[in-house]
Structures are given as C-alpha cells and as structure tokens.
Design a protein around this motif. Structure first.
Motif, short mmCIF file in Angstrom:
data_model
loop_
_atom_site.label_atom_id
_atom_site.label_comp_id
_atom_site.label_asym_id
_atom_site.label_seq_id
_atom_site.Cartn_x
_atom_site.Cartn_y
_atom_site.Cartn_z
N PHE A 33 0.46 -1.00 0.12
CA PHE A 33 -0.19 -0.08 0.38
C PHE A 33 0.29 1.74 0.17
O PHE A 33 0.81 1.95 -0.14
CB PHE A 33 -1.26 -0.19 1.04
CG PHE A 33 -2.27 1.31 1.37
CD1 PHE A 33 -2.69 0.98 0.82
CD2 PHE A 33 -1.22 2.83 1.79
CE1 PHE A 33 -4.27 2.34 0.44
CE2 PHE A 33 -2.56 3.12 1.42
CZ PHE A 33 -3.91 2.71 1.20
N VAL A 34 2.30 1.23 0.75
CA VAL A 34 2.64 2.05 1.18
C VAL A 34 3.22 2.79 -0.28
O VAL A 34 3.28 3.89 -1.01
CB VAL A 34 4.02 2.19 2.24
CG1 VAL A 34 4.61 3.82 2.37
CG2 VAL A 34 2.55 2.18 3.79
N ASN A 35 4.13 1.46 -1.16
CA ASN A 35 4.42 1.96 -1.81
C ASN A 35 4.04 2.34 -3.34
O ASN A 35 4.52 3.12 -4.26
CB ASN A 35 5.95 0.82 -2.45
CG ASN A 35 6.13 0.46 -1.31
OD1 ASN A 35 6.97 1.01 -0.86
ND2 ASN A 35 6.96 -0.75 -1.56
N ALA A 41 1.55 9.05 -5.50
CA ALA A 41 1.56 10.93 -5.04
C ALA A 41 2.72 11.64 -6.27
O ALA A 41 2.76 12.49 -6.16
CB ALA A 41 1.95 10.72 -3.94
N SER A 42 4.08 11.07 -5.89
CA SER A 42 5.15 11.58 -6.97
C SER A 42 4.91 11.59 -8.00
O SER A 42 4.93 12.62 -8.90
CB SER A 42 5.99 10.69 -6.44
OG SER A 42 6.69 10.83 -5.57
N PHE A 77 8.57 14.89 -9.20
CA PHE A 77 8.68 13.62 -8.76
C PHE A 77 9.58 12.93 -7.91
O PHE A 77 9.58 12.66 -7.37
CB PHE A 77 8.83 12.81 -10.57
CG PHE A 77 8.49 11.39 -10.20
CD1 PHE A 77 7.61 10.46 -9.92
CD2 PHE A 77 9.98 10.41 -10.42
CE1 PHE A 77 7.38 9.16 -10.02
CE2 PHE A 77 10.12 9.00 -9.87
CZ PHE A 77 8.45 8.29 -9.43
N LEU A 78 11.03 13.67 -8.51
CA LEU A 78 11.74 12.43 -7.57
C LEU A 78 11.75 13.45 -5.65
O LEU A 78 12.12 12.59 -4.69
CB LEU A 78 12.71 13.38 -8.16
CG LEU A 78 12.94 12.08 -8.86
CD1 LEU A 78 15.17 12.91 -9.82
CD2 LEU A 78 13.74 11.00 -8.65
N VAL A 79 11.77 14.42 -5.43
CA VAL A 79 11.50 15.06 -4.93
C VAL A 79 10.37 14.76 -3.80
O VAL A 79 10.32 14.65 -2.63
CB VAL A 79 11.64 16.44 -4.34
CG1 VAL A 79 11.34 17.75 -3.27
CG2 VAL A 79 12.73 17.28 -4.93
N THR A 80 9.06 14.64 -4.14
CA THR A 80 8.01 14.01 -3.67
C THR A 80 8.78 12.88 -3.43
O THR A 80 8.07 12.28 -2.17
CB THR A 80 6.88 14.46 -4.55
OG1 THR A 80 6.59 15.68 -5.08
CG2 THR A 80 5.79 13.50 -4.21
#
Length: 254
Positions: A33-35, A41-42, A77-80
């Motif tokens: 779920f988290v991954n 989100a990213s 994308f990377l920062v998020t």
C-alpha cells in the motif's frame, strides 16, 4: 483450449484470490500500500508540474527553456518521492519491522486487506493511463506532421483506445491539456510552421481549416519548427488562443 470455457467465474475469482493472497503473505499489505501510494503521489505531482512547466518557464525566464519544461517535472517527482519516504519512515520507525508482514488471523481480515490493496493498485493504473494518454496525444501531433491523409497513427489509435476504457469526462479532469480541440489546434500549428497562412488540410475531411482557426504566434511556430510538440501542447499561448471566440467557433466550441 477446449477446457477454458469450463472454468467458471467463481473458479477464476478463487484463482485470482489465491494469487493475491500469496503475494500478500510474501510482501505484506502495508508495504504494498505504502509503495503504491508513493508512486501515485509522486507521479501525480510530477505530472501536475509537467502541465504547468511551460507557463512557469515563461514566468521565470521569459522563454520555454527545455531545462525547466522537462527537468522541473522530473525534479518534482523525485523530491516528492524522497520527502514522502522520509515522512512515512519517521512515523514507521518506532514500529517493529515484522509488524507489516504479520499474516491476517481470519479470512475476513484477509478479504478486507485484499480489498484495501485494490485502491492503490487502481489509482496507480489510472495514473499510468493518464500519463500514457498525454504522451499518446503528443505522438499524435508528431505523426500528423509526417503523414498525409492518415488521421489515426499509432498515437491517435492509442489515445482512442484509452478513451474507450476511461470516460472522457474523467480524462478531461485528469488531463485537460489533451482535449480534442486543443490537440486539433496544436496539429494545425504544427502542420505548417514556416507559413501559417498557407492552407492546411483537415486529415479527417480533406478540406482546408477555416481561416478563423489559424493562430499566428511566432513562439508557437518556433516550437513546431523545433519539433517540441510536448511544450507546444502545454504552452499558455495555446490556452489563450482557445479563448478566442472565432477560434472556438471554428473548432465547434461554444
């Protein structure tokens, strides 16, 4: 092959259920779920910045710099992704690592966890379809400058296939920059960047586009000449052109 029709819907559902359950036991619901949430989100943050990048580039530098129009979405994308992992990692740190892999104690708990897992999976699929839809529109514009008399290249067919699977209202909300009028106007500009006043044929009808639909913007022509079709499609000048009553009327908009 002759035995395939004998598999009932219930049997197929049990097979899918067993595969999902095996995956759950191996990796754990929480991790999945988290991954998935990280990626959704990213990717969404990067895609939102992607749509606004040309306007931001003009606001910051006065021109559509490729470094900003392409690099900024990747950076977003990377920062998020990194920030979300740091935040979730902070809250998960006090918990035992084995807690996320504990098997459910009952069938009810297992079914509930499987149902919950479907949510991030569905969101991830929807995000992937949205991004694919966007880039297939760009490919459609590129193909329209290379092929004469062919209204549906690979990009157009792919976009049309996604439109069948996802309602246009939903895709219009997720990816407003690839609406049919906007893509059509981008095709017209890309068709003849050297001489925008020359007649341009509509590949669907074979007839010239109405004069009112012609947009003579040097910056948009330069993007078409440089084959930067993704920036052309996202450019705020294209948004302004679609607000022109004559252009809207020529495109069949009200």
């Amino acid at each position: 092959m002759e035995t395939l029709p004998e598999i009932s819907l219930g049997t197929a559902a049990l097979i899918v259920f067993a595969v999902c359950a095996g995956y759950m036991f191996l990796r754990g619901l929480a991790r999945t779920f988290v991954n998935s949430a990280f990626l959704v989100a990213s990717a969404w943050a990067g895609f939102e910045v992607w749509q606004k990048a040309p306007a931001l580039a003009i606001e910051w530098t006065g021109k559509t710099s490729p470094v900003i129009t392409t690099g900024l979405p990747i950076l977003a994308f990377l920062v998020t992704l990194v920030v979300l992992r740091k935040i979730i990692g902070f809250f998960r740190a006090p918990l035992p690592k084995a807690a996320e892999d504990v098997a459910p104690r009952s069938i009810g708990q297992l079914v509930f966890r499987l149902m919950v897992t479907l949510l991030p999976a569905a969101l991830l699929c929807l995000m992937a379809a949205t991004i694919l839809h966007h880039f297939s529109s760009i490919a459609d514009i590129k193909e329209s400058t290379q092929k004469t008399g062919e209204s549906w290249g690979l990009g157009g067919r792919l976009k049309n296939s996604i439109a069948v699977a996802i309602p246009p209202e939903v895709m219009g909300y997720l990816d407003p920059l690839t609406s049919d009028p906007r893509v059509k106007l981008a095709k017209i500009i890309a068709a003849n960047p050297e001489n925008p006043l020359a007649p341009v044929l509509d590949p669907d009808t074979g007839r010239p586009y109405p004069r009112a639909i012609i947009v003579d913007e040097p910056e948009l022509r330069n993007l078409a000449r440089e084959k930067r079709f993704s920036t052309l499609l996202r450019h705020p000048l294209l948004t302004d052109a679609l607000k022109d009553p004559e252009v809207r009327y020529a495109l069949g908009l009200r």
